[in-house]
Write an enzyme that holds these catalytic residues in place. Structure first.
Site, PDB file in Angstrom:
ATOM      1  CG  ASP A 160      16.343  -1.282  -8.570  1.00 41.90           C
ATOM      2  OD1 ASP A 160      15.505  -0.518  -8.061  1.00 41.90           O
ATOM      3  OD2 ASP A 160      16.073  -2.393  -9.028  1.00 41.90           O
ATOM      4  CG  HIS A 169      11.615  -5.092  -2.365  1.00 44.57           C
ATOM      5  ND1 HIS A 169      10.891  -4.277  -3.206  1.00 44.57           N
ATOM      6  CD2 HIS A 169      11.926  -6.187  -3.100  1.00 44.57           C
ATOM      7  CE1 HIS A 169      10.778  -4.853  -4.393  1.00 44.57           C
ATOM      8  NE2 HIS A 169      11.397  -6.017  -4.353  1.00 44.57           N
ATOM      9  CG  LEU A 170      10.095  -9.322   2.541  1.00 42.95           C
ATOM     10  CD1 LEU A 170       9.234  -9.966   3.621  1.00 42.95           C
ATOM     11  CD2 LEU A 170      11.562  -9.452   2.875  1.00 42.95           C
ATOM     12  N   GLY A 188      12.301 -13.215  -6.151  1.00 46.08           N
ATOM     13  CA  GLY A 188      13.710 -13.397  -6.523  1.00 46.08           C
ATOM     14  C   GLY A 188      14.597 -12.864  -5.435  1.00 46.08           C
ATOM     15  CG  ASP A 206       6.808 -20.465  -4.261  1.00 47.70           C
ATOM     16  OD1 ASP A 206       6.508 -19.782  -3.255  1.00 47.70           O
ATOM     17  OD2 ASP A 206       6.148 -20.453  -5.310  1.00 47.70           O
ATOM     18  NE  ARG A 265       3.523 -18.857  -3.955  1.00 49.60           N
ATOM     19  CZ  ARG A 265       3.217 -18.595  -5.216  1.00 49.60           C
ATOM     20  NH1 ARG A 265       2.029 -18.129  -5.524  1.00 49.60           N
ATOM     21  NH2 ARG A 265       4.083 -18.811  -6.186  1.00 49.60           N
ATOM     22  CB  ILE A 291       7.501 -12.772   0.015  1.00 52.56           C
ATOM     23  CG1 ILE A 291       7.872 -13.813  -1.037  1.00 52.56           C
ATOM     24  CG2 ILE A 291       7.467 -13.396   1.401  1.00 52.56           C
ATOM     25  CD1 ILE A 291       9.267 -14.387  -0.903  1.00 52.56           C
ATOM     26  N   GLY A 292       6.204  -9.954   0.709  1.00 50.85           N
ATOM     27  CA  GLY A 292       5.881  -8.942   1.716  1.00 50.85           C
ATOM     28  C   GLY A 292       4.393  -8.673   1.827  1.00 50.85           C
TER      29      GLY A 292
END
Lengths: 411, 353
Positions: free
Chosen positions: A155, A215-216, A219, A291, A293, A341-342
């Protein structure tokens, strides 16, 4: 990618180790442009203590199967999955792995041999949550499929192109050298996939694009600035703790704050580190959930002021990073949102793109709300100079492609 | 006659203003400081106002300018914990002069008050919220100067909404975003360690590094020292240089990575602050010697050309405020001649309030 056909088809098994999950995909490759998934699955809640038990999902052409099994470690998960594949008599030619932090030891993907393993072990302390579990999966694969060649992707490798101005920590030379302090950056496989996919989708070569990709994830989250296909700056640093505000990680803070808290409140160093990693971020601010949401649901309730604050801070930090990177790139052509999320949170995208006309980015609010999660979607308005995308990431596919690149090089 | 005191960890600097003359000096706070000080200032009876700069007022000192009396001195004492190396000296000096010259007007000029009105989402750190309640937040700093800088260029911005970024170029470089006299962002955080890297400070770095250094045997005091004085641009160079020397490639600094990193960070922060403001009308750089920094500022402006910044070919600084951009430049860029004492004097005589 060019449409070169192979004489024989290849199967590549790809493992992707999350902090509490292990997913796998088996790709059947008939040619460089002909890559298909022939099976996939995921072990959920690996090593998570709680009321719900862990389970493994398998998706093959025969159908979907869900096994509820206790899985304490990634090694156990890998053992079960590998035996499942073995019993299905699927011919695996190569196995690819994702390693989060390759440190100074690895700048690109590589086949695994004794020397690689030795260097991988040296990387373990760099990402104490991710690296050891990834290594255990490598060992398990070797044990169950001893004849299958394995390779590993990193990564951090995508960011090995960072220029000195971006990667340098201005600390005394002897300290920097002793600890190899520099910005490494992460989510590289995702960025590689997303940037290539966007270039393909727009039909414009990567060399001609300046991009900012967010990059959402549920984690970790980060942002990258990509110039001509090459990473030039990114928000995570030496470790994945810094940069954006994440679910439970604090992101950027005053470095002196750590010292102040240890001195004034007698925090023990490991307890404080743990708190910054696991009890900060959205969870720390909101006080009730990591979270986003949950936070979005509660943020208009008067008594939940901290929920609103958490959301506003999340968006503000992200906006700031986008601004940082727009400035150093001298303007952008593409702004993209990826990962959980993104892609799935249209409100985050809407708020982030608010008042962004200064850099030429205008969101089409209607399109933004109607985004489908499983494909790349353009969500900028017609007048926008910047293309805005929502795009699901596919780290496994890049791991597979990296394997093909390695094979190609050998020839 | 007006006296102003500014403290820093090693000494007190002061300025005596009579009519339009500014006399500056420095003194150590040893046992004999009062005697040596009296010798230099002489006529104590002519002192009308004495001002003390408070670098960090926590959440107690809400106004940039307030009066000090033996009673309110307590408030100053309370602030000592925030930035003890500075604030304790300030307290000692104020305590001495309030008793010594009770007839003068004593004023406290606070460098963080301006930032108490930053939006909550800009000051809160993403750490457990109980710490926010205990006062862990972004306090900022250098507020007196940033607000001054904004007020200098405010009349030159013709739009209804006035958004500006002010950048202080100097040993502790920092940056501030202001919208219609309200602060929106400041690079200095809980302490001055956060933000833009400077000559001897590294700016914001990964906190993991702090823990690694600590677990490898460095004491917290040593790490504090490291981040406050022993890091920064100078770590890339063979000997210690001033910021002016670094940005002008002086004294045979060859491949100047330090300058590039400094420039990079300023451009990066400007981008981030434009984003927070949602656009910007003007950027004001301020420094003690604009002529030394002008080329560097032009270098920064070039990188902002994509936003429609168009620079003049050459600018000769004659007044406090000089414009560096051409007519028609989408964002105006200014360079301000900065003199700390003159700025503070404006607060003392009320022309900035």
């Amino acid at each position: 990618m060019k449409n070169i056909k192979f004489k024989k088809s290849l199967n590549i098994l790809v493992f992707n180790c999350g902090s509490s999950s292990l997913s796998f995909k088996i790709f059947t490759i008939k040619g460089l442009g002909d890559i298909k998934v022939c099976g996939e699955g995921k072990a959920h809640r690996v090593g998570v203590k709680g009321t719900e038990s862990s389970f493994i999902e398998y998706k093959f052409k025969e159908g979907i199967q869900k096994d509820i099994v206790p899985v304490q470690t990634h090694r156990e998960a890998a053992t079960i999955i590998l035996n499942h594949i073995k019993n299905k008599n699927i011919n695996v030619n190569f196995a690819g792995h994702r390693f989060v932090h390759g440190g100074k030891y690895f700048k690109k993907a590589i086949f695994i041999n004794k020397d690689t393993l030795r260097r991988l072990r040296l990387c373990l302390p760099l990402a104490p949550i991710h690296n050891p579990s990834a290594l255990s999966v490598i060992y398990t694969s070797k044990r169950i499929f001893p004849k299958v060649r394995q390779y590993v992707t990193f990564d951090s490798a995508f960011h090995s192109t960072l220029p000195q101005v971006a990667y340098t920590y201005l600390l005394p030379k002897n300290i920097v050298q002793k600890f190899n302090y520099r910005k490494y950056g992460f989510h590289g496989l995702s960025y590689q996939y997303v940037s290539e996919k966007i270039s393909e989708h727009m039909d414009v070569p990567l060399k001609k694009l300046n991009m900012v990709i967010c990059h959402l994830g549920t984690g970790g989250s980060s942002v990258v600035a990509i110039k001509c296909g090459v990473s030039v700056d990114t928000s995570m640093g030496y470790s994945p703790l810094t940069g954006l505000i994440m679910s439970t990680r604090c992101g950027d803070i005053d470095p002196m704050l750590a010292i102040y808290l240890m001195v004034t409140y007698d925090y023990r160093p490991d307890a404080l580190m743990d708190s910054l990693e696991k009890k900060s971020g959205l969870l720390g601010i909101s006080g009730f959930s990591s979270d986003i949401r949950d936070i979005v649901k509660q943020m208009n309730i008067k008594e939940k002021k901290q929920a609103k604050l958490a959301f506003d801070m999340y968006v503000r930090r992200l906006k700031q990073y986008i601004g940082n990177y727009v400035a150093i790139l001298g303007g952008i052509d593409v702004l993209a949102f990826t990962d959980d999320i993104g892609v799935k949170n249209s409100l985050v995208r809407e708020k982030v793109c608010e008042n962004m006309s200064w850099c030429g980015a205008l969101l089409d609010k209607h399109r933004n709300k109607k985004v489908k999660f499983d494909k790349i979607e353009k969500i900028n308005s017609a007048k926008s100079a910047v293309r805005i995308f929502s795009i699901p990431t596919d780290e496994e596919k890049i791991i597979c492609q990296e394997g093909l690149r390695l094979l190609n090089m050998r020839k | 006659m007006i006296l102003i005191f500014d403290s820093n960890p090693t000494q007190i600097s002061w300025c005596k203003i009579t009519n339009k003359n500014f006399l500056e000096g420095k003194c150590q706070l040893d046992e004999r400081w009062t005697a040596s000080f009296e010798k230099r200032i002489k006529d104590y009876d002519k002192i009308k106002k004495i001002a003390y700069i408070l670098h960090h007022g926590g959440e107690y000192v809400k106004k940039p300018v307030s009066y000090l009396t033996p009673r309110t001195l307590d408030r100053l004492k309370k602030c000592a914990k925030f930035l003890p190396e500075y604030n304790e000296l300030t307290y000692r000096i104020a305590n001495y002069f309030i008793k010594k010259i009770p007839t003068a007007l004593h004023m406290m000029l606070c460098d963080t008050s301006f930032f108490l009105s930053l939006p909550e989402e800009a000051v809160t750190y993403a750490v457990p919220y109980k710490l926010r309640k205990k006062g862990v937040r972004k306090y900022g700093g250098f507020g007196l100067s940033h607000y001054w800088a904004y007020r200098q260029i405010e009349p030159l911005i013709k739009t209804h909404n006035k958004r500006a970024i002010s950048v202080y170029l100097g040993n502790n470089t920092n940056m501030c975003a202001v919208e219609n006299r309200n602060p929106v962002e400041i690079s200095i955080g809980f302490t001055p360690a956060e933000g833009i890297p400077s000559v001897s400070t590294p700016g914001t770095i990964d906190p993991t590094i702090i823990f690694k250094l600590h677990s490898s045997g460095m004491s917290l005091k040593e790490i504090n020292e490291l981040l406050s004085h022993k890091s920064g641009l100078n770590t890339l160079l063979n000997k210690k240089y001033t910021l002016k020397e670094i940005i002008n490639n002086r004294d045979g600094i060859k491949k100047n990575a330090a300058r590039e990193i400094y420039c990079y960070n300023i451009v990066k922060y400007i981008g981030g602050y434009i984003s927070s403001l949602g656009g910007v009308e003007a950027i004001a750089f301020f420094c003690e010697s604009p002529d030394d920094y002008k080329n560097f500022i032009f270098k920064i402006c070039k990188k902002l050309a994509f936003l429609g910044v168009k620079c003049k070919a050459n600018v000769i600084q004659k007044q406090t405020v000089s414009e560096l951009t051409k007519r028609g430049s989408k964002i105006k860029v200014y360079c301000l001649q900065y003199n700390k004492w003159k700025v503070l004097n404006q607060y003392i005589n009320g022309s900035l309030n």
